[in-house]
Design an enzyme around this catalytic site. Structure first.
Site, PDB file in Angstrom:
ATOM      1  CE  LYS A  18      -3.942  -2.222   2.324  1.00  0.00           C
ATOM      2  NZ  LYS A  18      -4.935  -2.101   3.445  1.00  0.00           N
ATOM      3  CE1 TYR A  51      -9.511  -2.986   0.741  1.00  0.00           C
ATOM      4  CE2 TYR A  51      -8.587  -1.163  -0.499  1.00  0.00           C
ATOM      5  CZ  TYR A  51      -8.420  -2.266   0.326  1.00  0.00           C
ATOM      6  OH  TYR A  51      -7.161  -2.637   0.740  1.00  0.00           O
ATOM      7  NE  ARG A  62      -6.605 -12.327   5.717  1.00  0.00           N
ATOM      8  CZ  ARG A  62      -7.244 -11.158   5.692  1.00  0.00           C
ATOM      9  NH1 ARG A  62      -7.127 -10.361   4.634  1.00  0.00           N
ATOM     10  NH2 ARG A  62      -7.979 -10.765   6.708  1.00  0.00           N
ATOM     11  CG  ASN A 113      -3.615  -2.138   6.992  1.00  0.00           C
ATOM     12  OD1 ASN A 113      -3.526  -1.837   5.809  1.00  0.00           O
ATOM     13  ND2 ASN A 113      -4.625  -2.830   7.472  1.00  0.00           N
ATOM     14  CG  HIS A 158      -5.485  -6.416  -0.091  1.00  0.00           C
ATOM     15  ND1 HIS A 158      -6.695  -6.463   0.552  1.00  0.00           N
ATOM     16  CD2 HIS A 158      -5.545  -7.346  -1.098  1.00  0.00           C
ATOM     17  CE1 HIS A 158      -7.464  -7.380  -0.049  1.00  0.00           C
ATOM     18  NE2 HIS A 158      -6.797  -7.921  -1.051  1.00  0.00           N
ATOM     19  CD  GLU A 168      -9.034  -9.379  -3.408  1.00  0.00           C
ATOM     20  OE1 GLU A 168      -9.893  -9.111  -2.542  1.00  0.00           O
ATOM     21  OE2 GLU A 168      -7.876  -9.746  -3.118  1.00  0.00           O
TER      22      GLU A 168
HETATM   23  P1  GDP Z   1      -7.874  -6.741   6.010  1.00  0.00           P
HETATM   24  O1  GDP Z   1      -8.506  -7.892   5.287  1.00  0.00           O
HETATM   25  O2  GDP Z   1      -6.999  -7.175   7.165  1.00  0.00           O
HETATM   26  O3  GDP Z   1      -7.124  -5.804   5.082  1.00  0.00           O
HETATM   27  O4  GDP Z   1      -9.019  -5.886   6.705  1.00  0.00           O
HETATM   28  P2  GDP Z   1     -10.508  -5.472   6.248  1.00  0.00           P
HETATM   29  O5  GDP Z   1     -10.953  -6.251   5.052  1.00  0.00           O
HETATM   30  O6  GDP Z   1     -11.362  -5.516   7.471  1.00  0.00           O
HETATM   31  O7  GDP Z   1     -10.362  -3.934   5.864  1.00  0.00           O
HETATM   32  C1  GDP Z   1      -9.823  -3.547   4.619  1.00  0.00           C
HETATM   33  C2  GDP Z   1      -8.913  -2.371   4.816  1.00  0.00           C
HETATM   34  O8  GDP Z   1      -9.680  -1.255   5.264  1.00  0.00           O
HETATM   35  C3  GDP Z   1      -7.851  -2.528   5.921  1.00  0.00           C
HETATM   36  O9  GDP Z   1      -6.709  -3.247   5.496  1.00  0.00           O
HETATM   37  C4  GDP Z   1      -7.527  -1.086   6.257  1.00  0.00           C
HETATM   38  O10 GDP Z   1      -6.638  -0.495   5.308  1.00  0.00           O
HETATM   39  C5  GDP Z   1      -8.901  -0.439   6.121  1.00  0.00           C
HETATM   40  N1  GDP Z   1      -9.571  -0.358   7.433  1.00  0.00           N
HETATM   41  C6  GDP Z   1     -10.136  -1.365   8.145  1.00  0.00           C
HETATM   42  N2  GDP Z   1     -10.654  -0.916   9.303  1.00  0.00           N
HETATM   43  C7  GDP Z   1     -10.411   0.432   9.330  1.00  0.00           C
HETATM   44  C8  GDP Z   1     -10.694   1.474  10.257  1.00  0.00           C
HETATM   45  O11 GDP Z   1     -11.288   1.263  11.314  1.00  0.00           O
HETATM   46  N3  GDP Z   1     -10.279   2.735   9.905  1.00  0.00           N
HETATM   47  C9  GDP Z   1      -9.627   2.993   8.726  1.00  0.00           C
HETATM   48  N4  GDP Z   1      -9.260   4.251   8.446  1.00  0.00           N
HETATM   49  N5  GDP Z   1      -9.348   2.031   7.825  1.00  0.00           N
HETATM   50  C10 GDP Z   1      -9.721   0.774   8.116  1.00  0.00           C
END
Ligand code: GDP
Length: 140
Positions: free
Chosen positions: A11, A51, A87, A114, A117, A128
């Site tokens: 990212k 997303y 993961r 973070n 992805h 994807e």
């Molecule tokens: P992942 O599968 O671990 O990437 O997590 P998710 O699918 O739940 O969320 C997708 C992405 O959305 C995450 O990797 C973060 O970049 C973002 N994200 C998730 N939760 C939050 C949050 O509470 N705040 C913000 N700003 N971004 C978030």
């Protein structure tokens, strides 16, 4: 478990800090092979589509803005049980909860920024990968 493919994104927070090589090192040392890789600027349309499942979440706008804020490196990773393995290598979404040695524990700035992805299922991995690569791009 058979050889599988998963989709990865390094990212913008990570590319901005020149962490592409460091992250690739963690990926390769975990036994995953980078079989396709390209550095791109995601368009708003690409990020929104990617997303889409999070469209109703309060952080969706922020997430799309972040993912288009700088270069990303899109990748296809291949290996034994690649989806689950990556993961594990990435660590928890929130770096404060990520296990030691994971990419997010090592490098992530915050729950939003973070660093990486990784697909959460083989079905999503396939979709994807198809959004960003053609079969000819993937050299196994
Ligand atoms: P992942 O599968 O671990 O990437 O997590 P998710 O699918 O739940 O969320 C997708 C992405 O959305 C995450 O990797 C973060 O970049 C973002 N994200 C998730 N939760 C939050 C949050 O509470 N705040 C913000 N700003 N971004 C978030």
């Amino acid at each position: 478990m058979a050889i599988q493919r998963t989709f990865s994104i390094i990212k913008p927070d990570a590319t901005a800090r020149n962490l592409t090589g460091a992250i690739n090192k963690v990926i390769e040392e975990a036994g995953l092979r980078i079989v396709a890789q390209r550095r791109i600027l995601m368009t708003e349309g690409q990020a929104k589509r990617f997303y889409e499942v999070h469209a109703e979440r309060p952080f969706y706008g922020e997430l799309v803005e972040f993912m288009t804020s700088g270069p990303v490196v899109v990748q296809v990773l291949e290996g034994e049980d690649a989806v689950a393995k990556y993961r594990e290598v990435m660590g928890a979404t929130n770096p404060e909860e990520a296990a030691d040695g994971t990419i997010r524990k090592l490098y992530a700035n915050s729950i939003g920024e973070n660093s990486v992805h990784g697909s959460d299922s083989p079905e999503n991995a396939e979709m994807e990968i198809r959004q960003f690569f053609s079969q000819a791009d993937i050299i196994g």
